[in-house]
Write a protein that holds these residues in place. Structure first.
Motif, short mmCIF file in Angstrom:
data_model
loop_
_atom_site.label_atom_id
_atom_site.label_comp_id
_atom_site.label_asym_id
_atom_site.label_seq_id
_atom_site.Cartn_x
_atom_site.Cartn_y
_atom_site.Cartn_z
N SER A 67 1.02 -1.45 0.02
CA SER A 67 -0.31 -0.07 0.09
C SER A 67 0.58 0.96 -0.35
O SER A 67 1.82 1.07 0.11
CB SER A 67 -0.92 0.09 1.26
N ASN A 68 0.74 2.53 -0.22
CA ASN A 68 1.28 3.52 -0.42
C ASN A 68 0.46 4.64 -0.14
O ASN A 68 -0.98 4.27 0.31
CB ASN A 68 1.24 4.05 -2.32
N LEU A 69 0.90 5.27 0.62
CA LEU A 69 0.51 6.90 1.64
C LEU A 69 1.12 8.37 1.18
O LEU A 69 2.12 7.83 0.28
CB LEU A 69 0.50 6.66 2.85
N HIS A 70 0.89 8.99 0.04
CA HIS A 70 1.01 10.29 -0.21
C HIS A 70 1.10 11.60 0.81
O HIS A 70 -0.71 11.48 0.88
CB HIS A 70 0.32 10.57 -2.39
N LEU A 71 1.87 12.48 0.88
CA LEU A 71 1.64 13.55 1.70
C LEU A 71 1.67 14.52 0.81
O LEU A 71 2.88 14.51 1.00
CB LEU A 71 2.13 13.30 3.06
N ARG A 72 1.04 16.00 0.52
CA ARG A 72 1.83 16.43 -0.17
C ARG A 72 1.44 17.97 0.25
O ARG A 72 -0.20 18.42 0.67
CB ARG A 72 1.58 16.53 -1.43
N TYR A 73 2.44 19.00 0.93
CA TYR A 73 2.16 20.24 1.34
C TYR A 73 3.22 21.34 1.22
O TYR A 73 4.21 21.10 0.58
CB TYR A 73 2.03 20.38 3.07
N ARG A 74 2.39 22.76 0.39
CA ARG A 74 3.06 23.53 0.18
C ARG A 74 2.90 25.08 1.57
O ARG A 74 1.63 25.06 0.24
CB ARG A 74 3.38 24.34 -1.62
N GLY A 75 3.10 25.63 1.15
CA GLY A 75 2.70 26.48 2.36
C GLY A 75 4.02 28.22 2.61
O GLY A 75 4.96 27.15 2.83
#
Length: 89
Positions: A67-75
């Motif tokens: 299983s894969n999990l992805h977290l993306r954040y830009r701020g």
């Protein structure tokens, strides 16, 4: 940054995957985090915390592996900030 080590998550307590680390004021934080789980995953959550507050989360609940999990954040970070990425079940 890559971590090829096994991480055992068992009791629901948060485990720091990255950090804590300091981010200088007036900086753009661009986080692209991916985790691969080799086993069946039941409600695993990854959170980005800035100054102990959750600002982004991603969750996976998958009966098949891998299983894969992805977290993306830009701020934009306006003040000096402590950041960390944690995983919980």
């Amino acid at each position: 940054m890559t971590n090829e080590n096994d991480i055992n998550i068992s009791d629901g307590s948060p485990i720091a995957l990255m950090g804590p680390f300091c981010i200088e004021a007036d900086t753009v934080l661009d986080l692209d985090f991916t985790a691969t789980f080799d086993n069946e995953v039941t409600a695993v959550m990854v959170s980005l915390m800035l100054n102990h507050l959750v600002v982004a989360q991603s969750q996976v609940n998958d009966q098949s592996a891998p299983s894969n999990l992805h977290l993306r954040y830009r701020g934009r970070i306006t003040d000096e900030t402590q950041a960390m990425v944690v995983v919980t079940t």
